[in-house]
Design an enzyme around this catalytic site. Structure first.
Site, PDB file in Angstrom:
ATOM      1  N   GLU A   1      14.603 -41.603  60.802  1.00  0.00           N
ATOM      2  CA  GLU A   1      16.016 -41.792  60.438  1.00  0.00           C
ATOM      3  C   GLU A   1      16.673 -40.449  60.113  1.00  0.00           C
ATOM      4  O   GLU A   1      17.207 -40.236  59.013  1.00  0.00           O
ATOM      5  CB  GLU A   1      16.163 -42.786  59.267  1.00  0.00           C
ATOM      6  CG  GLU A   1      15.791 -44.193  59.669  1.00  0.00           C
ATOM      7  CD  GLU A   1      16.200 -45.286  58.680  1.00  0.00           C
ATOM      8  OE1 GLU A   1      16.705 -44.980  57.591  1.00  0.00           O
ATOM      9  OE2 GLU A   1      16.013 -46.463  59.016  1.00  0.00           O
TER      10      GLU A   1
ATOM     11  N   GLU B   1      11.326 -50.068  63.363  1.00  0.00           N
ATOM     12  CA  GLU B   1      11.596 -50.771  62.093  1.00  0.00           C
ATOM     13  C   GLU B   1      12.559 -51.901  62.391  1.00  0.00           C
ATOM     14  O   GLU B   1      13.637 -51.670  62.956  1.00  0.00           O
ATOM     15  CB  GLU B   1      12.226 -49.837  61.043  1.00  0.00           C
ATOM     16  CG  GLU B   1      11.232 -48.931  60.370  1.00  0.00           C
ATOM     17  CD  GLU B   1      11.844 -48.071  59.274  1.00  0.00           C
ATOM     18  OE1 GLU B   1      12.771 -48.536  58.579  1.00  0.00           O
ATOM     19  OE2 GLU B   1      11.388 -46.919  59.134  1.00  0.00           O
TER      20      GLU B   1
HETATM   21  O1  AHR Z   1      11.602 -50.039  55.552  1.00  0.00           O
HETATM   22  C1  AHR Z   1      12.302 -49.506  54.470  1.00  0.00           C
HETATM   23  C2  AHR Z   1      13.137 -48.294  54.835  1.00  0.00           C
HETATM   24  O2  AHR Z   1      14.149 -48.661  55.712  1.00  0.00           O
HETATM   25  C3  AHR Z   1      12.434 -47.176  55.558  1.00  0.00           C
HETATM   26  O3  AHR Z   1      11.760 -46.325  54.696  1.00  0.00           O
HETATM   27  C4  AHR Z   1      13.562 -46.447  56.231  1.00  0.00           C
HETATM   28  O4  AHR Z   1      13.161 -45.802  57.400  1.00  0.00           O
HETATM   29  C5  AHR Z   1      14.581 -47.552  56.474  1.00  0.00           C
HETATM   30  O5  AHR Z   1      15.841 -47.172  56.063  1.00  0.00           O
END
Ligand code: AHR
Length: 520
Positions: free
Chosen positions: A200, A323
């Site tokens: 991110e 994710e």
């Molecule tokens: O999964 C939780 C968080 O969500 C992670 O650390 C991040 O990459 C995302 O914003």
């Protein structure tokens, strides 16, 4: 109202529905599977998991240390690892997430009692003992038989630090770093399947622009050296939601050195980060908005794939949803930084809808990692001290195991009604089919409607179907979930159906349900 009155009223209502073309006896949905045109293979890593140093996701949830009374193998809980193995976890991403961009790998090697204690600044400000580090992570992966995905630190780290970590993990030479690995107990190189440069980068990874990140990415990638046969596939940190600028720049400028571009999308019932919605005790409005919001990932993937098809028509670069999952308000009384949430039938339906979408994009979506494996967000497993329970999401993953490395098959859905709520609609049935490695044809079906069963006629041209056999996951309430007192409240049940005398096979799928069957 007595029983007789109810029946008469019911019959009248049914007749009215028939007369009005209503749903009671509407024509079944027809799913037609074309076995003559096999599509791309559904990479097993589409069923990957994400384990971050966050809350009790790793410590307590999976790792209790070798001295714990909870039965463990070198610190990893036997009950949790056993359940995850049963679920055929193909891949684990570690150590984050946002945590990755502040993680210095040298803190997590050598004698555990001498490792520095840090503060987990992203997640609750708690102490990070560094008891789980590189060697422990690879032990976990080896116990699971899973591929490994290590996320490097671009935020507070450097090209040099990542380069040295990759050398430490993969070198089979006598270099000082390889010898340090040996001194720490590992003779042979670790198998690092994937290595990501940052996470991110648009947010917690450093608030960068695509331009700045792409330059840093290319610079860092140049210095990730490993023996040719041990070199990890390199992953670039991409965008989120509808933003395609990261995909565009990386695939234009760095496609030769990139296995895939990562992408994140979380499903939030209200669509608002400030008040997301509860994990349990929600009403139909939030059932509907959650499913409706999760389905948006399809158009996000399509938009990114359009960009990739333009910049990378050879389809070399993957689109990796590393994710995804539901994100609710944390459970009352828990640390807000731990992202602990319950998991209901709704989460299983969300998971299955996403799987079916990922299968549709199997040529680009070569990996996804649900967030996260244990005790965090849309988890597979919840633990409380020595107890554990399997969530409905775990069961959805377990039911879909035959789709790992299966060959996708095109299907069409005819007469699929809409499930409507408060003026908005989503398709009632979602379906996916594939030829699995065992040679069998598998069909997955989801009924998104919480109020109405559905009939799905299965048609496989050229094949006379005798029966379908598999499992169904459903429950009486939209928020049915497992608790430590009643851990088997919701679990899959056997399901089968036979063809009628006319040779036609119809599956009756209950309301709010997921079905996976082998078609025989
Ligand atoms: O999964 C939780 C968080 O969500 C992670 O650390 C991040 O990459 C995302 O914003």
């Amino acid at each position: 109202m007595n029983h007789r009155t109810y029946n008469i009223k019911n019959a009248v209502a049914t007749l009215c529905l028939i007369a009005a073309g209503g749903y009671a006896y509407a024509a079944p949905v027809t799913v037609t599977i074309d076995t003559s045109k096999p599509g791309p293979v559904i990479n097993k890593n589409v069923y990957g998991q994400f384990a971050e140093h966050l809350g009790t996701g790793i410590y307590e949830g999976m790792y209790v240390g070798p001295k714990s009374k909870i039965p463990n193998t070198r610190g990893w809980r036997n009950d949790v690892i056993g359940a995850l193995k049963e679920m055929h976890v193909p891949l684990v991403r570690w150590p984050g997430g946002c945590f990755a961009d502040e993680y210095h790998w040298r803190d997590g090697i050598g004698a555990r009692e001498k490792r520095p204690v840090k503060v987990n600044t992203n997640w609750g400000g708690v102490e990070e003992s560094n008891a789980v580090g590189t060697h422990e992570f690879f032990d976990l992966a080896e116990q699971l038989g899973a591929d490994t995905y290590v996320n490097g630190n671009l935020g507070t780290g450097s090209a040099q630090e990542m380069s040295e970590w990759v050398e430490y993990m993969t070198s089979d030479s006598k270099s000082t770093l390889a010898e340090l690995r040996r001194k720490n107990g590992r003779d042979k190189p670790f198998k690092v399947d994937f290595f990501a440069i940052g996470n991110e980068a648009w947010g917690c990874g450093g608030n960068m622009t695509p331009r700045y990140y792409t330059d840093l990415y290319k610079q860092t990638e140049t210095f990730l050296r490993a023996p040719k046969h041990l070199r990890p596939q390199i992953i670039a940190s991409g965008g989120n939601d509808y933003d395609t600028t990261w995909t565009d720049m990386i695939s234009r400028e760095a496609k030769k050195q990139t296995y895939g571009i990562s992408f994140h999308y979380y499903t939030i019932p209200t669509g608002k980060w400030e008040v997301k919605g509860a994990a349990t005790g929600f009403n139909e409005s939030e059932w509907f908005s959650t499913l409706s919001n999760t389905l948006k990932i399809d158009s996000m993937i399509k938009k990114n794939v359009e960009v990739l098809d333009r910049n990378d028509p050879e389809k070399k670069v993957g689109f990796l949803v590393d994710e995804w999952g539901t994100w609710y308000d944390v459970e009352k009384g828990t640390n807000a930084g731990f992202l602990y949430q319950q998991n209901t039938l709704r989460d299983a339906v969300v998971a299955a809808l996403n799987f079916n979408i990922f299968h549709d994009h199997a040529d680009r979506v070569k990996m996804t990692n649900i967030a996260q494996m244990v005790n965090v967000l849309q988890a597979m497993i919840l633990t409380d001290k020595d107890k554990m329970l399997l969530t409905p999401t775990y069961h959805a993953y377990h039911m879909y195991v035959p789709f790992q490395d299966a060959t996708s098959l095109p299907l069409t859905l005819k007469d699929n009604p809409q499930y409507s709520y408060n003026g908005s609609s989503i398709p009632e049935i979602s379906a996916s089919a594939a030829r699995a490695k065992d040679g069998k044809l598998y069909l997955a079906l989801v009924n998104t409607n919480p109020n109405k069963d559905a009939e799905v006629a299965v048609d496989v041209p050229g094949v006379s179907i005798k029966s379908v056999k598999g499992r169904v996951l459903t429950a009486p309430a939209i928020d049915t979930h497992n608790t430590f007192q009643a851990p088997d409240t919701i679990k899959p049940a056997p399901f089968s159906a036979n063809a009628g005398a006319d040779g036609k096979l119809t599956i009756k799928i209950p309301s709010k349900a997921v079905i996976v069957v082998a078609v025989e």
